[in-house]
Motif scaffolding. Structure first.
Motif, mmCIF file in Angstrom:
data_model
loop_
_atom_site.group_PDB
_atom_site.id
_atom_site.type_symbol
_atom_site.label_atom_id
_atom_site.label_comp_id
_atom_site.label_asym_id
_atom_site.label_seq_id
_atom_site.Cartn_x
_atom_site.Cartn_y
_atom_site.Cartn_z
ATOM 1 N N GLY A 184 -13.528 66.853 -8.923
ATOM 2 C CA GLY A 184 -14.034 66.781 -10.288
ATOM 3 C C GLY A 184 -14.397 65.391 -10.759
ATOM 4 N N HIS A 217 -11.508 71.791 -14.551
ATOM 5 C CA HIS A 217 -12.716 72.378 -13.978
ATOM 6 C C HIS A 217 -13.295 73.442 -14.908
ATOM 7 N N TYR A 234 -17.929 70.585 -10.966
ATOM 8 C CA TYR A 234 -16.614 71.222 -10.857
ATOM 9 C C TYR A 234 -16.491 71.844 -9.479
#
Length: 328
Positions: A184, A217, A234
């Motif tokens: 991420g 995410h 993500y």
């Protein structure tokens, strides 16, 4: 199976808690902690050229295998996840009476516990393992998930934005998860850098995009779906099916493979022990992993982790940085 939080130096006159790297786990102390039984006074576990015995794993471990667990996860969850694995290992070797989980308090602690022989084996996150390879730990198995040894970051936009490539993100707002999240933060920033877009790194701010840190995410995906950002990055595990979202999402890029955690052994673990423990892990039945976050323990692929190490170094990541971030 007993979870322990204090190293056995007290019982051998060797206090090894100088970095407080094992926290109290479950309130239980084990007077014969793994890493002390059958080991030498210098903290090693015997001759690294091999063991002259029909029971090498039992002799190497002194009857008990200490398993250093990853830091910054809830202890109760860890106990549940690893219970089946510990039971499987215990039942696999005549000379092993128990496998004891050892909760660590930092990434550096998890590495040091294995490197110094205070834990016979341990679980290291992929980036930590990649950075710790120079310490000589031996990879035994990889924690597979969803039938794979790795996953990727997706970089996604909405069809209505007109963005068709990573290069089109120049000047746009991008939702990322966390500066020190592999999937991420670090990997998508590296992916964008490779495409000529400066999205920053651990030590520098982004120059070509405006980054919004979503903190998760799912939050990054939501920000994109609701139109708060032009694009988001993500983990691929978070990407919805078309019937699961009202947004018309388009994947415009993806990262290099991000490997999963590695089970490792101490640097001086004899070859025959490494082979035996690795084989046992690879053969772990599904029923012993029902409560675990992994599907199986698979073969180690060195190439994946070499690449991860290169990316971590280029993006300014080191073990101390990761520890500092987690303690903030």
């Amino acid at each position: 199976m007993i979870f322990v939080g204090v190293i056995c130096g007290w019982f051998r006159g060797i206090c090894v808690n100088r970095r407080s790297y094992l926290g109290v786990a479950g309130g239980a102390l084990l007077t014969g902690v793994a890493g002390c039984l059958g080991g030498n006074d210098d903290g090693t576990n015997g001759d690294d050229t091999g063991l002259d015995t029909d029971d090498p794993v039992g002799e190497w471990s002194g009857g008990e295998i200490g398993f250093a667990l990853p830091p910054f996860q809830d202890l109760e969850d860890l106990e549940t996840q690893y219970a089946g694995t510990f039971e499987w290992l215990e039942d696999g070797f005549d000379g092993v009476d128990a496998v004891a989980g050892q909760e660590t308090t930092s990434y550096a602690a998890a590495v040091e516990s294995v490197v110094q022989g205070h834990s016979e084996i341990g679980n290291l996150s992929p980036m930590i393992f990649a950075l710790a390879q120079e310490d000589g730990v031996h990879p035994l198995a990889v924690n597979w998930s969803h039938g794979s040894d790795s996953y990727r970051t997706y970089i996604v936009t909405r069809a209505e934005t007109g963005i068709e490539s990573l290069e089109d993100l120049d000047g746009e707002t991008l939702a990322l998860v966390d500066p020190l999240s592999a999937s991420g933060g670090i990997f998508p920033q590296y992916t964008l850098r490779e495409a000529g877009i400066d999205a920053g790194d651990v030590n520098t701010e982004a120059e070509d995009v405006e980054v919004e840190w979503a903190g998760g995410h799912g939050s990054a995906l939501t920000a994109l779906e609701q139109g708060h950002v032009a694009a988001a990055a993500y983990g691929d595990f978070e990407h919805p099916e078309p019937d699961e979202t009202d947004a018309d999402l388009e994947v415009i890029g993806e990262s290099d493979p991000i490997p999963f955690d590695v089970v490792v052994a101490t640097p001086d673990t004899p070859d025959e022990v490494r082979e035996a423990v690795a084989d046992r892990l690879h053969d772990t039945p599904e029923e012993h992993l029902e409560d675990h976050r992994v599907d199986e323990y698979g073969e180690f692929d060195a190439d994946l982790y070499d690449q991860t190490r290169e990316i971590a170094i280029e993006m300014g990541v080191d073990i101390d940085t990761l520890d500092e971030a987690e303690s903030d």
